[in-house]
Scaffold this active site. Structure first.
Site, PDB file in Angstrom:
ATOM      1  N   CYS A   2      -3.946  18.932   8.639  1.00 48.95           N
ATOM      2  CA  CYS A   2      -4.264  19.909   9.477  1.00 48.95           C
ATOM      3  C   CYS A   2      -4.071  21.427   9.158  1.00 48.95           C
ATOM      4  CB  CYS A   2      -3.569  19.602  10.765  1.00 48.95           C
ATOM      5  SG  CYS A   2      -3.734  18.178  11.766  1.00 48.95           S
ATOM      6  N   ARG A  27      -6.176  20.912   2.504  1.00 50.19           N
ATOM      7  CA  ARG A  27      -5.142  20.169   3.144  1.00 50.19           C
ATOM      8  C   ARG A  27      -5.634  18.620   3.765  1.00 50.19           C
ATOM      9  NH1 ARG A  27      -0.603  23.075   4.440  1.00 50.19           N
ATOM     10  NH2 ARG A  27      -0.103  21.720   6.421  1.00 50.19           N
ATOM     11  N   TRP A  75      -6.573  16.828  11.156  1.00 49.78           N
ATOM     12  CA  TRP A  75      -6.825  15.344  10.495  1.00 49.78           C
ATOM     13  C   TRP A  75      -6.152  14.434  11.703  1.00 49.78           C
ATOM     14  CZ3 TRP A  75      -3.196  11.462   8.994  1.00 49.78           C
ATOM     15  CH2 TRP A  75      -3.881  10.677   8.195  1.00 49.78           C
ATOM     16  N   ASN A 101      -0.608  21.148  14.825  1.00 50.06           N
ATOM     17  CA  ASN A 101      -0.322  20.082  13.797  1.00 50.06           C
ATOM     18  C   ASN A 101       0.853  19.340  13.890  1.00 50.06           C
ATOM     19  OD1 ASN A 101      -0.309  18.946  11.170  1.00 50.06           O
ATOM     20  ND2 ASN A 101       0.283  20.832   9.897  1.00 50.06           N
ATOM     21  N   GLY A 102       0.711  17.992  13.765  1.00 47.02           N
ATOM     22  CA  GLY A 102       1.775  17.061  13.716  1.00 47.02           C
ATOM     23  C   GLY A 102       1.754  15.998  15.028  1.00 47.02           C
ATOM     24  N   GLU A 488      -0.753   5.810 -12.075  1.00 48.37           N
ATOM     25  CA  GLU A 488      -1.185   7.131 -11.554  1.00 48.37           C
ATOM     26  C   GLU A 488      -2.698   7.145 -11.591  1.00 48.37           C
ATOM     27  OE1 GLU A 488      -1.640  11.253 -10.461  1.00 48.37           O
ATOM     28  OE2 GLU A 488      -0.488   9.518  -9.753  1.00 48.37           O
ATOM     29  N   LYS A 492      -5.701   7.702  -9.134  1.00 47.52           N
ATOM     30  CA  LYS A 492      -6.656   8.995  -8.934  1.00 47.52           C
ATOM     31  C   LYS A 492      -7.968   8.282  -8.818  1.00 47.52           C
ATOM     32  CE  LYS A 492      -4.158  12.281  -9.015  1.00 47.52           C
ATOM     33  NZ  LYS A 492      -3.625  11.436  -8.183  1.00 47.52           N
ATOM     34  N   GLU A 495      -8.315   7.544  -5.229  1.00 47.32           N
ATOM     35  CA  GLU A 495      -8.460   8.744  -4.050  1.00 47.32           C
ATOM     36  C   GLU A 495      -9.504   9.426  -4.108  1.00 47.32           C
ATOM     37  OE1 GLU A 495      -4.070  10.693  -4.024  1.00 47.32           O
ATOM     38  OE2 GLU A 495      -4.972  10.953  -5.906  1.00 47.32           O
ATOM     39  N   HIS A 511       0.094 -12.757 -15.509  1.00 49.04           N
ATOM     40  CA  HIS A 511       0.646 -13.177 -14.330  1.00 49.04           C
ATOM     41  C   HIS A 511      -0.274 -13.049 -12.939  1.00 49.04           C
ATOM     42  CE1 HIS A 511       4.748 -14.331 -16.265  1.00 49.04           C
ATOM     43  NE2 HIS A 511       4.295 -13.310 -16.832  1.00 49.04           N
ATOM     44  N   LYS A 610      -3.532  16.908   1.712  1.00 51.96           N
ATOM     45  CA  LYS A 610      -2.904  17.378   0.846  1.00 51.96           C
ATOM     46  C   LYS A 610      -1.470  17.170   1.005  1.00 51.96           C
ATOM     47  CE  LYS A 610      -2.207  19.268  -3.168  1.00 51.96           C
ATOM     48  NZ  LYS A 610      -2.408  18.537  -4.325  1.00 51.96           N
TER      49      LYS A 610
END
Length: 615
Positions: A2, A27, A75, A101-102, A488, A492, A495, A511, A610
């Site tokens: 947000c 964000r 968001w 926001n929250g 990582e 990426k 995402e 395995h 973000k």
């Protein structure tokens, strides 16, 4: 997540708010809205979609003139992304307007109470409950807006950054924060409100960052008043001068912020060790470590808490700390750590890692650790952020603003900071020789140049990306220091391209994941010469026998893996402990190019934010 932007002053608020919202798009959000007081009435426009969609709708729906306004990028948490659930929200009377926001966790019980008193609700949001609670308090207690906000916030549970104003008193805005960042830009006869400083950088370099459980009453032509929400005590606000400039948050000729930030890594790594790594004097100088050296040397263990990419940086640090400094390390997801009643003692050091310094789960983990008596060391990128203030000591990464939602330079600069700390502790403990220590310092100074060289494979990587862009699954393998890099790399790809990918230790392939391998499965293998090279070559042969498509990250001049792999991407040679700083570069570029070729929104991938300031 947000974005909040507000303005009160002598300028027209609309263009400031719209441009500010665009700067906060990084964000992550799914809808946007704006409220402007035009001198006589309150005009509200909001829509599902992007800020550009909001602009198009506002063209026909609201005035562009007025010196007071607030805007928001949402968001979704409570209620699906749509026009009605978008912010700003009005109270039942239509007098009060809020952006938030929250999360208000007890909104359901509050909503039932308000409905019993005759309030109705148009949206599914917790935010509409909050603005009506403020209105109810204002009427019942017969108090001004600031006092009503304070009383209401003492009744809610959760996290928030809010901005509220009353159209009948358009000379003031009330703001407050708990768990979500909020900055107030202080100009000449004007104030700016934002989630971070980027929306008002060209107007003022003076900013006040509210602390948790603080509120401020911002009045036109008057000084800002800051108070504690719980006890109404007055706070003397600290006005700090911002060091960031507008150029730092622009794309600088690159197609996307993410690509710009990938290419900024040589400079970001240099800026991170500059002034700390003094090779000619053979020392590492970090005030946060030096001032607390006794605690570090006497620590029974180090616990690293982080989320996402920062967690992967923590995994790399686990190898470095244990290998060089011989200190036991545990790496925890902050989101799990805070809920599982962990064993923490006064002899533990907790290192909390976060790019934004606002990650809710990591902040909660810090508070838990401090309550148990542990020493907390913060590693973050944003000066004045919540983690920077909550930690007992810490170090900034100096990466500069990272706008792309998918972290890149945050990862490499976090590893750089953690490597410096591990080397300094190793030297203090005597677990590394003087000659080896000097070798590390020399090699670390050479890393930016080697990253620059790794970036030169960009065109070759784009060609590989074009071949595999339509794959639906991908496997990433690495060993030792490069196992976290495999994790990582997979993150990426997930995402920004929405392709399913998994990272694994190469030895674990047998395995389970080996069952997935066939001629349609691309496997990215980190196979640099240092470390467990022969073992990784064996893993590549096993993949080859099952017709998997191999993309290998290899050391320059490698011939053995070249004969086995379908594609190789060469990177400069370095020490094994420093290799993640280089091997991650081609994986970032591969993900970027695949996402671009698929037409994805690279800087703002769907459903992601973000700065994750809620649980």
């Amino acid at each position: 997540m947000c974005g909040i932007v507000g303005y009160i002053g002598t300028r027209d608020a609309y263009p400031i708010i719209i441009e500010g919202l665009k700067r906060l798009e990084y964000r992550g959000y799914d809808s946007a809205g704006i409220a402007i007081f035009d001198g006589t009435d309150l005009k509200v426009c909001k829509t599902k979609g992007k800020v550009s969609d909001l602009e198009a709708r506002a063209e026909n729906e609201i005035t562009k003139f007025g010196n007071l306004g607030i805007g928001h990028t949402r968001w979704a948490t409570h209620g699906v992304p749509n026009d009605v659930n978008s912010h700003p929200h009005l109270s039942n009377s239509g007098d009060l307007v809020i952006i938030h926001n929250g999360i208000i966790e007890n909104y359901e019980s509050l909503k039932k109470e308000l409905m019993a008193r005759g309030y109705t609700f148009k949206s599914d949001t917790d935010t509409e409950v909050l603005i009506n609670l403020i209105e109810d308090v204002k009427k019942q207690e017969n108090v001004k807006l600031g006092k009503a906000v304070q009383i209401a916030l003492n009744q809610v549970h959760g996290a928030y950054a809010i901005a509220v104003f009353d159209k009948n008193k358009p000379e003031e805005v009330v703001v407050a924060r708990l768990g979500s960042p909020l900055a107030v830009g202080v100009g000449e006869d004007e104030f700016f409100i934002a989630s971070d400083a980027s929306p008002f950088l060209e107007y003022t370099k003076n900013a006040i960052y509210l602390e948790d459980e603080e509120m401020a009453i911002i009045r036109f032509h008057k000084e800002i008043k800051v108070r504690k929400i719980k006890d109404d005590s007055i706070v003397d606000p600290y006005v700090q001068e911002l060091q960031m400039n507008l150029e730092q948050i622009e794309k600088g000729g690159y197609d996307h912020f993410m690509l710009k930030e990938i290419h900024e890594q040589p400079k970001a790594i240099t800026d991170t060790y500059r002034g700390r790594l003094l090779r000619n004097e053979a020392i590492i100088k970090m005030a946060g470590v030096e001032d607390n050296m006794k605690k570090f040397l006497n620590a029974n263990r180090i616990i690293i808490v982080a989320c996402g990419t920062s967690w992967h940086a923590g995994l790399v640090a686990e190898y470095i700390f244990e290998d060089l400094a011989r200190i036991p390390v545990e790496v925890e997801y902050a989101s799990e750590f805070r809920y599982r009643n962990p064993v923490i003692t006064e002899n533990d050091i907790v290192i909390a890692i976060s790019q934004s310094g606002e990650t809710a789960d990591t902040l909660a983990a810090i508070k838990l650790a401090k309550s148990k008596g542990a020493f907390v060391f913060g590693v973050c990128n944003v000066v004045g952020s919540s983690i920077a203030r909550e930690a007992d000591a810490g170090a900034y990464t100096h990466a500069g603003p990272e706008i792309g939602v998918a972290s890149t330079k945050a990862f490499t600069t976090q590893i750089t900071i953690l490597t410096l700390i591990a080397l300094r502790l190793a030297r203090a403990k005597g677990t590394i020789s003087s000659s080896d220590f000097r070798h590390y310092l020399l090699e670390l100074e050479m890393i930016p140049g080697k990253v620059e060289k790794a970036l030169q494979a960009d065109a070759h990587i784009k060609m590989i990306a074009d071949i595999y862009k339509d794959s639906r699954n991908c496997l990433y393998l690495g060993r030792g220091y490069n196992f976290p890099v495999a994790l990582e790399g997979a993150l990426k790809l997930k995402e920004i391209s929405y392709i399913h990918a998994e990272g694994y230790p190469a030895a674990e392939m047998k395995h389970g994941p080996i069952a997935l391998i066939d001629e349609n499965m691309p496997i990215v293998v980190i196979a640099t010469k240092k470390g467990h090279y022969d073992k990784v070559v064996s893993n590549i042969q096993e993949i080859k026998a099952r017709k998997g498509k191999i993309i290998a990250i290899v050391t320059e001049g490698d011939e053995q893996v070249r004969e086995l792999a379908d594609h190789v991407i060469e990177v400069p040679e370095t020490m094994e402990a420093l290799s993640p700083l280089i091997t991650t570069i081609p994986l970032q570029l591969l993900s970027y190019h695949i996402a671009v070729l698929l037409g994805k929104n690279v800087d703002q991938p769907r459903n992601l934010a973000k700065s994750v300031t809620v649980e």
